[in-house]
Motif scaffolding. Structure first.
Motif, PDB file in Angstrom:
ATOM      1  N   ASN A  52       0.816  -1.140  -0.054  1.00 21.64           N
ATOM      2  CA  ASN A  52       0.036   0.201   0.116  1.00 21.64           C
ATOM      3  C   ASN A  52       0.856   1.066   0.024  1.00 21.64           C
ATOM      4  OD1 ASN A  52      -2.151   1.767   0.217  1.00 21.64           O
ATOM      5  ND2 ASN A  52      -2.511   1.416   2.357  1.00 21.64           N
ATOM      6  N   VAL A  53       1.488   1.445  -1.236  1.00 23.80           N
ATOM      7  CA  VAL A  53       2.499   2.598  -1.228  1.00 23.80           C
ATOM      8  C   VAL A  53       1.767   3.806  -1.336  1.00 23.80           C
ATOM      9  CG1 VAL A  53       4.440   3.319  -2.763  1.00 23.80           C
ATOM     10  CG2 VAL A  53       4.222   1.046  -2.126  1.00 23.80           C
ATOM     11  N   ASN A  54       2.280   4.999  -0.536  1.00 24.50           N
ATOM     12  CA  ASN A  54       1.814   6.279  -0.922  1.00 24.50           C
ATOM     13  C   ASN A  54       2.802   6.950  -1.886  1.00 24.50           C
ATOM     14  OD1 ASN A  54       1.714   8.928  -0.707  1.00 24.50           O
ATOM     15  ND2 ASN A  54       0.741   9.095   1.330  1.00 24.50           N
ATOM     16  N   VAL A  55       2.654   7.137  -3.043  1.00 22.50           N
ATOM     17  CA  VAL A  55       3.339   7.366  -4.184  1.00 22.50           C
ATOM     18  C   VAL A  55       3.896   8.809  -4.002  1.00 22.50           C
ATOM     19  CG1 VAL A  55       3.381   7.884  -6.670  1.00 22.50           C
ATOM     20  CG2 VAL A  55       2.148   5.988  -5.957  1.00 22.50           C
ATOM     21  N   GLU A  56       3.003   9.831  -3.530  1.00 20.30           N
ATOM     22  CA  GLU A  56       3.389  11.069  -3.431  1.00 20.30           C
ATOM     23  C   GLU A  56       4.672  11.340  -2.424  1.00 20.30           C
ATOM     24  OE1 GLU A  56       1.861  15.657  -2.277  1.00 20.30           O
ATOM     25  OE2 GLU A  56       0.429  13.905  -2.104  1.00 20.30           O
ATOM     26  N   LEU A  57       4.546  10.266  -1.184  1.00 18.28           N
ATOM     27  CA  LEU A  57       5.450  10.381  -0.045  1.00 18.28           C
ATOM     28  C   LEU A  57       6.557   9.467  -0.357  1.00 18.28           C
ATOM     29  CD1 LEU A  57       6.081  10.385   2.901  1.00 18.28           C
ATOM     30  CD2 LEU A  57       5.029   8.331   3.235  1.00 18.28           C
ATOM     31  N   MET A  58       6.558   8.508  -1.083  1.00 18.14           N
ATOM     32  CA  MET A  58       7.824   7.738  -1.553  1.00 18.14           C
ATOM     33  C   MET A  58       8.624   8.563  -2.661  1.00 18.14           C
ATOM     34  SD  MET A  58       8.003   4.818   0.037  1.00 18.14           S
ATOM     35  CE  MET A  58       7.460   5.860   1.598  1.00 18.14           C
ATOM     36  N   VAL A  59       7.816   9.261  -3.600  1.00 17.87           N
ATOM     37  CA  VAL A  59       8.710  10.031  -4.443  1.00 17.87           C
ATOM     38  C   VAL A  59       9.364  11.008  -3.912  1.00 17.87           C
ATOM     39  CG1 VAL A  59       8.462  11.740  -6.449  1.00 17.87           C
ATOM     40  CG2 VAL A  59       7.099   9.610  -6.321  1.00 17.87           C
ATOM     41  N   ASN A  89      18.206   1.840  -3.107  1.00 20.70           N
ATOM     42  CA  ASN A  89      17.889   0.577  -3.826  1.00 20.70           C
ATOM     43  C   ASN A  89      16.401   0.057  -3.526  1.00 20.70           C
ATOM     44  OD1 ASN A  89      20.523   0.269  -5.162  1.00 20.70           O
ATOM     45  ND2 ASN A  89      21.517  -0.636  -3.407  1.00 20.70           N
ATOM     46  N   THR A  90      16.016   0.435  -2.595  1.00 17.30           N
ATOM     47  CA  THR A  90      14.495  -0.012  -2.401  1.00 17.30           C
ATOM     48  C   THR A  90      13.507   0.605  -3.257  1.00 17.30           C
ATOM     49  OG1 THR A  90      15.162  -0.406   0.082  1.00 17.30           O
ATOM     50  CG2 THR A  90      12.827  -0.058  -0.846  1.00 17.30           C
ATOM     51  N   TYR A  91      13.863   1.935  -3.461  1.00 19.84           N
ATOM     52  CA  TYR A  91      13.061   2.600  -4.681  1.00 19.84           C
ATOM     53  C   TYR A  91      13.592   2.266  -5.924  1.00 19.84           C
ATOM     54  CZ  TYR A  91      12.136   5.496  -0.266  1.00 19.84           C
ATOM     55  OH  TYR A  91      11.690   6.073   0.812  1.00 19.84           O
ATOM     56  N   TYR A  92      14.603   1.908  -6.296  1.00 22.53           N
ATOM     57  CA  TYR A  92      14.945   1.718  -7.562  1.00 22.53           C
ATOM     58  C   TYR A  92      14.646   0.338  -7.913  1.00 22.53           C
ATOM     59  CZ  TYR A  92      17.909   6.206  -7.652  1.00 22.53           C
ATOM     60  OH  TYR A  92      18.105   7.279  -7.434  1.00 22.53           O
ATOM     61  N   HIS A  93      14.453  -0.558  -7.058  1.00 24.80           N
ATOM     62  CA  HIS A  93      14.227  -1.937  -7.538  1.00 24.80           C
ATOM     63  C   HIS A  93      12.817  -2.521  -6.903  1.00 24.80           C
ATOM     64  CE1 HIS A  93      18.211  -1.814  -9.038  1.00 24.80           C
ATOM     65  NE2 HIS A  93      18.835  -1.609  -8.001  1.00 24.80           N
ATOM     66  N   ASP A  94      12.714  -2.261  -5.744  1.00 36.44           N
ATOM     67  CA  ASP A  94      11.721  -2.851  -4.844  1.00 36.44           C
ATOM     68  C   ASP A  94      10.308  -2.217  -5.256  1.00 36.44           C
ATOM     69  OD1 ASP A  94      13.553  -4.703  -3.852  1.00 36.44           O
ATOM     70  OD2 ASP A  94      13.414  -3.729  -2.025  1.00 36.44           O
ATOM     71  N   LEU A  95      10.252  -0.978  -5.262  1.00 37.97           N
ATOM     72  CA  LEU A  95       9.388  -0.100  -5.617  1.00 37.97           C
ATOM     73  C   LEU A  95       9.297   0.532  -7.156  1.00 37.97           C
ATOM     74  CD1 LEU A  95       9.483   2.079  -2.449  1.00 37.97           C
ATOM     75  CD2 LEU A  95       7.865   0.318  -3.106  1.00 37.97           C
ATOM     76  N   ALA A  96       9.797  -0.142  -8.117  1.00 40.72           N
ATOM     77  CA  ALA A  96      10.216   0.494  -9.432  1.00 40.72           C
ATOM     78  C   ALA A  96       9.039   0.372 -10.111  1.00 40.72           C
ATOM     79  CB  ALA A  96      11.433  -0.399  -9.942  1.00 40.72           C
ATOM     80  N   PRO A 100       6.887   6.255 -10.331  1.00 36.62           N
ATOM     81  CA  PRO A 100       7.398   7.017 -11.870  1.00 36.62           C
ATOM     82  C   PRO A 100       9.021   6.750 -11.790  1.00 36.62           C
ATOM     83  CG  PRO A 100       6.766   8.709 -10.260  1.00 36.62           C
ATOM     84  CD  PRO A 100       6.143   7.406  -9.432  1.00 36.62           C
ATOM     85  N   PRO A 101       9.579   6.627 -12.863  1.00 34.10           N
ATOM     86  CA  PRO A 101      10.989   6.650 -12.995  1.00 34.10           C
ATOM     87  C   PRO A 101      11.677   7.880 -12.453  1.00 34.10           C
ATOM     88  CG  PRO A 101       9.909   6.794 -15.206  1.00 34.10           C
ATOM     89  CD  PRO A 101       8.931   6.556 -14.212  1.00 34.10           C
ATOM     90  N   SER A 102      12.882   7.639 -11.821  1.00 35.41           N
ATOM     91  CA  SER A 102      13.623   8.976 -11.471  1.00 35.41           C
ATOM     92  C   SER A 102      14.845   9.150 -12.418  1.00 35.41           C
ATOM     93  CB  SER A 102      14.292   8.639 -10.295  1.00 35.41           C
ATOM     94  OG  SER A 102      15.217   9.572  -9.870  1.00 35.41           O
ATOM     95  N   GLN A 103      14.954  10.529 -13.109  1.00 38.27           N
ATOM     96  CA  GLN A 103      15.857  11.065 -13.970  1.00 38.27           C
ATOM     97  C   GLN A 103      17.198  10.743 -13.064  1.00 38.27           C
ATOM     98  OE1 GLN A 103      14.963  15.018 -14.853  1.00 38.27           O
ATOM     99  NE2 GLN A 103      13.482  14.322 -16.084  1.00 38.27           N
TER     100      GLN A 103
END
Length: 359
Positions: A52-59, A89-96, A100-103
């Motif tokens: 249950n990911v809060n996208v705005e928070l995680m970004v 690494n959690t954001y780049y892989h587990d939550l990928a 949305p992708p990060s520049q």
């Protein structure tokens, strides 16, 4: 919750603005990052619910961690950079799949790969590389740069590593790149010390990728090399004065002492033959002398070997080999139950050793 997320987003914007400035204020960045970490704890960012990911928070959290990684490099804090990458690494892989992708994802991954290369951690480099999308290995300029550098290192093409410095993008990449060059330079220096006795100054400077004579002289001083400006030569080997000194007087005194002890042993053997001493007492006394005598001679042999006294080494080698063989076969100690049977052999051995020590 929404207010806290907005506050975190505001911190993110402040961090980005400060990092994007022509001359970022590292102290201010440090304060903002400290506030962000407190907000992370309050919002549970460090333990996200992956279902249950809060996208705005995680970004927002991901963006702050990315700024933190860049800040760590600017502050030359490699351990802090490593921690930020581990969190990202959690954001780049587990939550990928949920974010949305990060520049900044691939630039930071490439920066981390360069860090691993600069620390000569090749196994960790390949482990990190396995997590990268294969399509990015040749298409992404940042990743390709790190992969090419690793290839140059494996080939031993250090000149290619040096020549690509001018094409390195960003201050952060230059930081790790210069560390990599220093690692290579020290590796070349270590190999040169073993391969050459000396090198001309100009050749040494070229070999070590040093820009001028001043840098070369400073590096030579750090390595303890001897520089002769008149000859324009660097000497890697040690001077004759640096050779290991053999304590001659001490060795002579000790050798004569053992010779006297061996004479006493011969006398004790005669006492045994005349029943003036029993075999058990004799063996107990003699066994106290055996190992110290062997150890002393082994040390003497080692000193000759280190000092390069090859004639003395050859002269002492048979006795060392004889002592080693006796120890390995368990025959170096005197046995009270066998002493009468082997008495003649022991006496002959003592006479030979006395003659040897007196030579």
């Amino acid at each position: 919750m929404s207010n806290q997320v907005q506050q975190l987003a505001a911190l993110r914007d402040q961090l980005k603005n400060e990092m994007g400035a022509a001359s970022p204020n590292l102290n201010k960045l440090s304060e903002l990052l400290a506030k962000s970490k407190i907000a992370f704890i309050q919002l549970g960012v460090f333990t996200p619910d992956l279902k249950n990911v809060n996208v705005e928070l995680m970004v927002a959290a991901r963006d702050i961690l990315e700024v933190g990684a860049y800040y760590s490099v600017r502050a030359k804090d490699i351990e802090s950079f490593e921690r930020y990458i581990a969190q990202l690494n959690t954001y780049y892989h587990d939550l990928a799949s949920q974010l949305p992708p990060s520049q900044q994802m691939y630039p930071l991954i490439a920066l981390n790969l360069l860090r691993l290369l600069s620390q000569n951690r090749l196994s960790d480099f390949h482990t990190a590389l396995e997590a990268v999308d294969p399509d990015q290995l040749q298409t992404n300029s940042f990743i390709k740069q790190a992969v090419d550098l690793e290839q140059f290192l494996m080939e031993g093409s250090y000149n290619k590593v040096w020549s690509t410095r001018s094409s390195v993008q960003g201050e952060e990449f230059l930081f790790f790149y210069d560390i990599l060059i220093d690692t290579i330079r020290n590796e070349i220096a270590s190999c040169s010390e073993k391969a050459y006795d000396s090198l001309p100054l100009q050749d040494a400077g070229t070999l070590l990728f040093l820009k001028n004579t001043k840098e070369l002289l400073n590096f030579a001083q750090e390595r303890g090399w001897k520089v002769h400006p008149g000859e324009q030569v660097i000497y890697f080997g040690s001077d004759d004065n640096d050779a290991v000194e053999i304590p001659q007087e001490q060795i002579i005194t000790q050798t004569l002492s053992y010779a006297r002890e061996l004479e006493r042993i011969v006398i004790m053997f005669s006492d045994l033959e005349c029943d003036y001493i029993n075999p058990i007492d004799l063996c107990n006394k003699l066994n106290q002398f055996v190992l110290p005598e062997m150890a002393s001679h082994a040390f003497l042999f080692f000193m000759f070997l280190v000092n390069g006294s090859w004639l003395a080494v050859l002269f002492n080698l048979p006795l060392v080999a004889y002592n080693v063989r006796k120890v390995l076969n368990g025959q170096h100690m005197y046995d009270a139950t066998e002493i009468f049977r082997t008495l003649s052999v022991h006496k002959k051995e003592c006479f030979i050793k006395v003659a040897f020590y007196l030579l």
